[in-house]
Scaffold this active site. Sequence first.
Site, mmCIF file in Angstrom:
data_model
loop_
_atom_site.group_PDB
_atom_site.id
_atom_site.type_symbol
_atom_site.label_atom_id
_atom_site.label_comp_id
_atom_site.label_asym_id
_atom_site.label_seq_id
_atom_site.Cartn_x
_atom_site.Cartn_y
_atom_site.Cartn_z
ATOM 1 N N GLU A 93 14.877 47.702 44.799
ATOM 2 C CA GLU A 93 14.798 46.287 45.201
ATOM 3 C C GLU A 93 13.345 46.044 45.565
ATOM 4 O O GLU A 93 12.884 46.511 46.602
ATOM 5 C CB GLU A 93 15.705 46.021 46.406
ATOM 6 C CG GLU A 93 17.187 46.181 46.127
ATOM 7 C CD GLU A 93 17.756 45.062 45.271
ATOM 8 O OE1 GLU A 93 17.119 43.998 45.158
ATOM 9 O OE2 GLU A 93 18.826 45.271 44.691
ATOM 10 N N CYS A 117 10.917 39.025 51.035
ATOM 11 C CA CYS A 117 10.799 39.258 49.583
ATOM 12 C C CYS A 117 11.077 37.989 48.792
ATOM 13 O O CYS A 117 10.533 37.810 47.708
ATOM 14 C CB CYS A 117 11.728 40.378 49.159
ATOM 15 S SG CYS A 117 13.431 40.128 49.650
HETATM 16 P P1 NAD Z 1 6.282 49.865 50.691
HETATM 17 O O1 NAD Z 1 6.643 50.032 49.264
HETATM 18 O O2 NAD Z 1 4.891 50.082 51.099
HETATM 19 O O3 NAD Z 1 7.156 50.870 51.586
HETATM 20 C C1 NAD Z 1 8.561 50.856 51.591
HETATM 21 C C2 NAD Z 1 9.087 52.232 51.984
HETATM 22 O O4 NAD Z 1 8.757 53.170 50.952
HETATM 23 C C3 NAD Z 1 8.471 52.793 53.248
HETATM 24 O O5 NAD Z 1 9.487 53.483 53.949
HETATM 25 C C4 NAD Z 1 7.391 53.748 52.731
HETATM 26 O O6 NAD Z 1 7.074 54.782 53.631
HETATM 27 C C5 NAD Z 1 8.055 54.285 51.475
HETATM 28 N N1 NAD Z 1 7.158 54.706 50.387
HETATM 29 C C6 NAD Z 1 5.969 54.183 50.033
HETATM 30 N N2 NAD Z 1 5.496 54.782 48.919
HETATM 31 C C7 NAD Z 1 6.440 55.685 48.541
HETATM 32 C C8 NAD Z 1 6.548 56.617 47.450
HETATM 33 N N3 NAD Z 1 5.599 56.723 46.515
HETATM 34 N N4 NAD Z 1 7.653 57.392 47.370
HETATM 35 C C9 NAD Z 1 8.637 57.288 48.300
HETATM 36 N N5 NAD Z 1 8.573 56.439 49.356
HETATM 37 C C10 NAD Z 1 7.502 55.644 49.476
HETATM 38 O O7 NAD Z 1 6.796 48.421 51.117
HETATM 39 P P2 NAD Z 1 6.686 47.699 52.545
HETATM 40 O O8 NAD Z 1 5.278 47.266 52.764
HETATM 41 O O9 NAD Z 1 7.353 48.516 53.580
HETATM 42 O O10 NAD Z 1 7.624 46.413 52.318
HETATM 43 C C11 NAD Z 1 7.206 45.235 51.714
HETATM 44 C C12 NAD Z 1 7.665 45.157 50.279
HETATM 45 O O11 NAD Z 1 9.086 45.271 50.207
HETATM 46 C C13 NAD Z 1 7.336 43.814 49.639
HETATM 47 O O12 NAD Z 1 6.862 44.018 48.338
HETATM 48 C C14 NAD Z 1 8.690 43.094 49.618
HETATM 49 O O13 NAD Z 1 8.782 42.094 48.647
HETATM 50 C C15 NAD Z 1 9.625 44.242 49.361
HETATM 51 N N6 NAD Z 1 11.006 43.921 49.763
HETATM 52 C C16 NAD Z 1 11.931 43.687 48.778
HETATM 53 C C17 NAD Z 1 13.245 43.330 49.122
HETATM 54 C C18 NAD Z 1 14.283 43.040 48.064
HETATM 55 O O14 NAD Z 1 15.451 42.876 48.415
HETATM 56 N N7 NAD Z 1 13.949 42.986 46.790
HETATM 57 C C19 NAD Z 1 13.602 43.221 50.471
HETATM 58 C C20 NAD Z 1 12.622 43.466 51.451
HETATM 59 C C21 NAD Z 1 11.329 43.816 51.074
#
Ligand code: NAD
Length: 460
Positions: A235, A269
């Site tokens: 997501e 998001c």
């Molecule tokens: P992020 O991708 O930086 O991090 C999300 C999670 O993934 C964190 O727990 C992080 O530690 C982990 N992570 C980061 N890189 C990783 C990797 N290579 N392998 C495994 N884990 C990893 O995102 P964020 O800054 O925490 O959140 C914001 C983003 O989330 C925005 O792009 C937003 O649009 C999206 N989001 C989407 C939805 C949806 O339903 N589509 C809902 C909420 C947020």
Amino acid sequence: MTTLTAPPTGTLKSLNPATGEVVGEVPITPIGEIPNIVARARAAQPAWRNLGLEKRMQTLLPVGTQLVDRADHLGRLLMREMGKPLREAVGEINHCGESLEATLREIVDALQPDVLEDDSAKSFVYHDPLGVCVAITPWNFPLSMPHWMVIPALMAGNTVVLKPSEETPLIAQAYVDALNRALPKHVLQIVHGADEQGKALVQADVDLIAFTGSREAGKHILAAASTGLKRVILELGGKDPMIVLEDADIGAAAEFAVRNSFRNAGQVCVSTERIYVADEIADKFQAEVVKLTNEQKVGPGTEEGVTVGPMINRRQRDHVLAQIEDAVKDGARVIAGGEGHHGGFIMPTVLGDVTHEMDIMRSETFGPVACIARFDDVNEAVRLANDTPFGLGAVVFGGDERRTADVARRLDAGMIGINKGCGGATGSPWVGAKQSGFGYHSGKEGHRQFTQPRVVTVAK
Ligand code: NAD
């Protein structure tokens, strides 16, 4: 709470984005401990699976009341850690708690076997657990996002390892503690840390990775999971457009545009990130947007009447301010806000005269900015709205029912709202199109993703 057998490699400090003060800290899970955590999850899985769907539901049911009873306390923690206004933080806890029973019942229904028959055979399609699921979650809805993935994964009979965002470990730990008061040991465990811990979990002996977060991290996860052909649910981010047709209710459209651009300081998001408004009503619409923007109150979530809290961290704040600055350099006009940013707070900003080439109209902003572009040909507005790799949500406001619905059907997103936000009625899946997602959440399709369909057929 997870018991760490190896000594932690350090602690993760959780900072209050409004003040910079330390809210608390958790031990970082050593990378070397992750295989042991997954092994414990695997060992606990058969007994949890064998309990059956009904008993798993009965086990989880009391958690709803626990969350609601502690909503003020947990909401305050969520607010201090993430920054959103207290009312919204408490609302997030209450919503998860109050809707839990309905969600559990929806999952029970979704996971009933299907029975199919023809002249020669009768088949039963079972929805069996996959085994060990990893849930990796972001910080913007730090309770809802884990809840959306952990509950269906557990209900399906999987054991779960949750890796919450490094920005919001405390509320995630409180959530896991609440569930673990009800769950058998090792059915749900938590891993704390940043992307290194996430990557190690993706590499570990797990069966499904359910991820919510950025498109960039999603790409890494999909690539890393492919070596073991592990299942993934992604997501991801969005760049949601809003189209306002010339016969739209201007007041309602402006009210929605402001609410959905600035809610959670734009860190949603499905925030409205681009607005395309018909030329003939653009001046009136813009004036209404500016009026409502100037009514927003920016500040720490504890302050009465605050609608817009801080950005989660300096990196996110700098990204949003750089996008605004670049857009202005390239000819965008600041028509509200645009100044007075302080500390972690960005003043809600409305930009006019934006063009499709600007980064602010192409890359996810995730901040309190409303960008208004005008159109005189709705086909061009639809083309621009669709001209993005993202496809999470989209919204169209219009008066004529058929024409508005026609525009909605031409928008290339997973969820499209007509005169409202993009979220569907109860039971609808939460789904992204194009690079906004790979799979669903919620609804029958979403719940079934945490399972392995197994077809058993008998001759007739
Ligand atoms: P992020 O991708 O930086 O991090 C999300 C999670 O993934 C964190 O727990 C992080 O530690 C982990 N992570 C980061 N890189 C990783 C990797 N290579 N392998 C495994 N884990 C990893 O995102 P964020 O800054 O925490 O959140 C914001 C983003 O989330 C925005 O792009 C937003 O649009 C999206 N989001 C989407 C939805 C949806 O339903 N589509 C809902 C909420 C947020």
